[in-house]
Design a protein around this motif. Sequence first.
Motif, PDB file in Angstrom:
ATOM      1  N   THR A   1       3.147   6.082  -2.484  1.00  0.00           N
ATOM      2  CA  THR A   1       4.291   6.994  -2.617  1.00  0.00           C
ATOM      3  C   THR A   1       4.713   7.147  -4.070  1.00  0.00           C
ATOM      4  O   THR A   1       4.974   8.258  -4.543  1.00  0.00           O
TER       5      THR A   1
ATOM      6  N   HIS B   1       0.817  -1.208   0.000  1.00  0.00           N
ATOM      7  CA  HIS B   1       0.000   0.000   0.000  1.00  0.00           C
ATOM      8  C   HIS B   1       0.858   1.268   0.000  1.00  0.00           C
ATOM      9  O   HIS B   1       0.724   2.133  -0.872  1.00  0.00           O
ATOM     10  N   GLU B   2       1.748   1.408   0.969  1.00  0.00           N
ATOM     11  CA  GLU B   2       2.562   2.618   1.088  1.00  0.00           C
ATOM     12  C   GLU B   2       3.487   2.798  -0.112  1.00  0.00           C
ATOM     13  O   GLU B   2       3.698   3.917  -0.582  1.00  0.00           O
TER      14      GLU B   2
ATOM     15  N   HIS C   1       0.256  14.440  -2.078  1.00  0.00           N
ATOM     16  CA  HIS C   1      -0.080  13.166  -1.438  1.00  0.00           C
ATOM     17  C   HIS C   1      -1.519  13.161  -0.893  1.00  0.00           C
ATOM     18  O   HIS C   1      -1.800  12.582   0.160  1.00  0.00           O
TER      19      HIS C   1
END
Length: 367
Positions: free
Chosen positions: A152, A147-148, A167
């Motif tokens: 990103t 996910h991260e 973001h």
Amino acid sequence: MTIKGTELIQAMEVWAPKHMAMEKDRIGLQVGEPDEEVKGVLVALDVTEAVVDEAIRMGANWIVAHHAIIFRPLKDLRTDRPAGRMYAKLLTHKINVFIAHTNLDAAEGGVNDVMCDLLGIKDREVLLPTNRPSYHKIVVFIPDSHHEKVLTAMCEAGAGAIGDYSHCTFNLEGTGTFLPGAGSDPYIGKQGELAKVSEVRLETIVSTEVRESVIQAMKNAHPYEEVAYDMYPLDLQGKVVGIGRVGSLPSTMTLQELAEKMKTAYRLTGLRMVGEPDHLVNRVAVLGGSGGGYYREALSQGADVYITGDLDHHTVMDAKAEGLTLLDPGHHAEELVLETVKDRLQKMLPSVQVEVTTVDTNPFTFV
């Protein structure tokens, strides 16, 4: 904490995205490697050998400049000549050079806004519109483990940018299902068996200019062989962007009074004025750098006076004949943005030393 050049570039491009630049403008990383660690940053209007020497002395291995270091095609790199000697120093000392030019002119809070701020110009509009971005909503389904990483990657490619914020995403947990068929090579699950996976639904906004880059970054970061994502067009347009500004002074004043105010605000020893000193002005057009070719845009937007640099004789004669007064502070007035660049980079990269050059690269002096 180690900061890479990609983070510095992202910090600049969130503020002054590449799509804001004029067509064929020479911007971005011109010397060096994007993954090079950022040990120190020197902010400059121009890159000269003296600026490079200053970067070496302070231990800065990144220079962020407004004017392109590679502007005209290079014919040679002879190190017995000034240009070649400068490039040799950059390469020998592994100094990277990043350029933000007309994208920094167009950016909110960039060159033209700083020049307007110093004169108190209000109710601003874009002088020369170059773009009005349209937007899409992108939705992608990601396993928890990645996910991260995917978020990103997408945001670094330009997704999720709203005004001064980056973001910007929405994330919702759920369960995804899929059945890998013959010939598949699934990251999770087995051929012929229904897989149930804890996933995150990530949705964010993306402008048309960066849409393909965001999709590619998403696919590169995503672990799945076939990425499930949706793209929805939005009945939504961004703010008009472009170079130059036009707005109103706090109060009407004479051309002479505005010239004197400019000399103080822009830290000038002199400037060129076209028009009667007692002519009253209120609506002002501003374009940092060399903007003589756009004086008719200033006229069409009702400007009483046009502030720009590098005005030539014939352009001035034509503009004056059409009733426009002009103030020319020189091309170098763009240096007024350098402290703003420093402050923004320092805020985004707090662990890195960022300084504005002390080298005066203005080739002109008043005598």
